[in-house]
Enzyme design. Structure first.
Site, PDB file in Angstrom:
ATOM      1  N   ARG A   1      -6.703  10.310   0.260  1.00 35.80           N
ATOM      2  CA  ARG A   1      -6.572  10.778  -1.135  1.00 35.80           C
ATOM      3  C   ARG A   1      -7.945  10.895  -1.795  1.00 35.80           C
ATOM      4  NH1 ARG A   1      -3.313   6.352  -3.202  1.00 35.80           N
ATOM      5  NH2 ARG A   1      -3.521   5.420  -1.137  1.00 35.80           N
TER       6      ARG A   1
ATOM      7  N   HIS B   1       0.867  -1.187   0.000  1.00 39.05           N
ATOM      8  CA  HIS B   1       0.000   0.000   0.000  1.00 39.05           C
ATOM      9  C   HIS B   1       0.899   1.230   0.000  1.00 39.05           C
ATOM     10  CE1 HIS B   1      -3.001   2.898   1.307  1.00 39.05           C
ATOM     11  NE2 HIS B   1      -3.950   1.984   1.214  1.00 39.05           N
TER      12      HIS B   1
END
Ligand SMILES: Cc1cc2nc3c(=O)[nH]c(=O)nc-3n(C[C@H](O)[C@H](O)[C@H](O)COP(=O)(O)OP(=O)(O)OC[C@H]3O[C@@H](n4cnc5c(N)ncnc54)[C@H](O)[C@@H]3O)c2cc1C
Length: 604
Positions: free
Chosen positions: A256, A236
């Site tokens: 995000r 990740h």
């Protein structure tokens, strides 16, 4: 056979995360007796940590979404080596599984008109993640648990399975120890479902909890099942890098999704510099468009920070290697900048990302509403796992099923965020349904006493070695370091060759690692038993990664940096051979039906 406490169920579920609970609910609803075993306390499974949401094409926020777009996104994200049937079933069934969870009491965030709210996530074309702030996993576990315990399943908490038992070719149950008192238990079952989660603890930097030691992968492998796609490990892009005590802890992609941007030490938004051709048409080419997308403008394209995880992680590594990283070896993730665009931005961030706000405030003394975070890649998820039939989730061992992160297929070379929680619901349900059906058609298995005695003997072996030798934790750290350095984000033949010699060397160390004391709550002993699983999955990852001589999804080879179309036609499968060694074989991917191909052509 020595006398052990023995339990008998028609279906035995190993693991009480989202997949195990959903499977147990379905099996119990089918009217068979169900036992549920978990290593930690009920409610503490790794699923509880899931943050961003559950991917399902409910089309509550953007009515252009449907299962076909979700299917296409999942296949493209997985670089087309997914089990297409699983990807199809998953995309079709996820909306019903989410609505069902709501009917069972899950309280999702809401749209203004009262429907389940959905958010943007990497690789998903439209806002698709049903969520509860950034604590979706907690709500999911709470709901499944509340619903499940009323279905009449027997729960065995803090109980760890060390070996699966067999009756000829079929599975017959499991042998386990109780964490607290160290007593052994035998479980006899007509069908067994593995739902044991991931393998992150095979690496040094990981977002996974202590339970992620690949037990289900290894139990299945040693019982004769096949493991598939083990080379595909997801790093990740955003884990904490500072302070050292929390290195690897996840920073959800939802940051995000809500408008957070990635910057290097020069302040440059470097993600605009490298947009893969496959995604160019769907990606914003300026900051304004990217921000509008995160705020729900359906005419805008997604910002490059929401490209797939494998790509974002590699871009971050490139910045760090080029000397443009942050002080502690990551890059900057900034959500506070949205103040320039939104009134009440600080309150908005705290409301949308409450866990992230507290995580950084308490662990790193950073106020994310005011300053950027430092982040870097962390081992997060494994796409590989037990090879199962896409409809039923049964492995190649009769009666042995697998669901959730420990099963392979749906994600191919890379998982899209949110597709795990939906996978747990869709395939957990299917595993429960088909295992109950299988169990109803079988006679009870016989368990031969020698198998049980051997399992018990093997389990206490670490006490028979000198405790003056190296301890199991030291061996575990050595293995994690080796996997991180030699089989991590960027791989090569030479390094993996060294790594392969490594697990063998670590195996020798493991065989000598002794533990002292008694069986009651002995964490050294538990670590020694976990080590066997970690060694098995580490070897499977390394051998599979050596065999895949190309770069695809989560698997990046610096000696084969490009994707090879010929390698897109097979999966890599490992299985135990007669001599106890690990065979690695390429298995052709069955041709995709024309109707599914047409969907991909239409929506890609
Ligand atoms: C921090 C974080 C955030 C995430 N956020 C998201 C998200 O927002 N959306 C998303 O889709 N995915 C997310 N993921 C991924 C997702 O949470 C996991 O892939 C998923 O929860 C795995 O569920 P599972 O049911 O397969 O296993 P787990 O939830 O890991 O449960 C495994 C169970 O097996 C038991 N077990 C293991 N070994 C044994 C044994 N030997 N004997 C007995 N029991 C055993 C454990 O005790 C546990 O009960 C996130 C992951 C992390 C780390």
């Amino acid at each position: 056979m020595a006398e052990y406490e023995t339990h008998e169920y028609e279906v035995l579920v190993i693991g009480a995360g989202g997949a195990g609970l959903r499977a147990a609910i379905e099996a119990a609803a089918a009217g068979v007796s169900v036992g549920l075993i978990c290593k930690s306390l009920l409610g503490k499974a790794h699923t509880v940590m899931a943050e961003g949401g559950i991917a399902a094409a409910l089309s509550n926020v953007d009515d252009r979404d449907n299962w076909k777009v979700h299917f296409t996104d999942t296949m493209r994200g997985g670089q087309y080596v997914n089990n297409w049937r699983m990807a199809e079933l998953h995309a079709k069934e996820a909306p019903d599984r989410v609505r069902e969870l709501e009917a069972w009491g899950a309280l999702f965030d809401r749209t203004d008109d009262g429907r389940i709210l959905q958010r943007n996530f990497g690789g998903h074309r439209y806002p698709r993640l049903a969520h509860v702030g950034d604590r979706t996993g907690l709500e999911m576990i709470r709901t499944l648990q509340d619903h499940g315990i009323h279905k009449g399943m027997a729960v065995h908490m803090e109980c760890t399975v060390v070996t699966l038992l067999k009756d000829g070719p079929r599975v017959a149950g499991a042998f386990a120890y109780e964490r607290e008192r160290g007593r052994f238990k035998v479980f006899r079952a007509k069908a067994v479902i593995l739902a044991t989660g991931g393998v992150g603890r095979a690496f040094k930097i990981t977002s996974n909890s202590w339970e992620g030691t690949g037990d289900g992968h290894s139990l299945a492998y040693h019982a004769g099942a096949e493991l598939m796609d083990m080379e595909f490990v997801q790093f990740h892009p955003t884990g904490m890098v500072w302070p050292p005590s929390v290195r690897g802890l996840l920073v959800t992609e939802a940051v995000r999704g809500e408008g957070g941007v990635l910057k290097n030490s020069t302040g440059r938004r470097f993600m605009f510099d490298d947009i893969p051709d496959l995604y160019r048409a769907q990606t914003a080419d300026n900051e304004d468009e990217g921000f509008r997308y995160t705020q729900g403008d359906t005419n805008a394209r997604r910002p490059p920070e929401l490209l797939t995880r494998d790509h974002v992680a590699r871009c971050i590594m490139r910045e760090v290697k080029a000397g443009r990283g942050s002080p502690h070896g990551g890059v900057f993730l900034d959500i506070s900048w949205i103040k320039a665009r939104l009134p009440n931005a600080e309150e908005h961030i705290r409301k949308k990302l409450p866990s992230m706000y507290h995580q950084f405030k308490q662990l790193a003394d950073i106020d994310i509403t005011k300053e950027p975070m430092e982040i870097g890649p962390t081992t997060h998820y494994i796409m590989g796992g037990v090879r199962v039939d896409g409809e039923s989730q049964m492995s190649t061992v009769p009666g042995l099923f697998a669901a959730g992160e420990c099963a392979a297929g749906i994600n191919g070379a890379n998982r899209l965020g949110g597709n795990s929680l939906s996978d747990l619901l869709v395939f957990g349900k299917r595993a429960g349904e088909y295992s109950a059906k299988f169990a109803r058609e079988q006679k009870p298995p016989a368990i031969d006493a020698r198998q049980v005695d051997d399992a018990a003997k093997r389990a206490v072996e670490p006490f028979e070695r000198s405790a003056g030798n190296e301890g199991p934790f030291q061996v575990q750290f050595a293995l994690q370091e080796l996997m991180q350095d030699l089989v991590g984000i960027v791989r090569s033949e030479a390094e993996m060759g060294r790594a392969l010699a490594g697990p063998e060397a670590v195996t020798r160390r493991c065989c000598r690692a002794g533990v002292a004391g008694y069986r009651a709550f002995n964490t050294g002993w538990h670590a020694a038993l976990d080590l066997r699983h970690l060694l098995t999955v580490s070897e499977a990852i390394t051998r599979s990664a050596l065999e895949r001589k190309e770069s695809r999804g989560g698997h990046f080879r610096e000696d084969y940096p490009d994707k090879d179309p010929a390698a897109g036609t097979f999966n890599i499968v490992v299985r135990k051979n007669r001599d106890g060694g690990m065979d690695v074989v390429r298995t052709p991917i069955p041709p995709m039906p024309a109707a599914l191909k047409a969907i991909i052509d239409e929506y890609k």
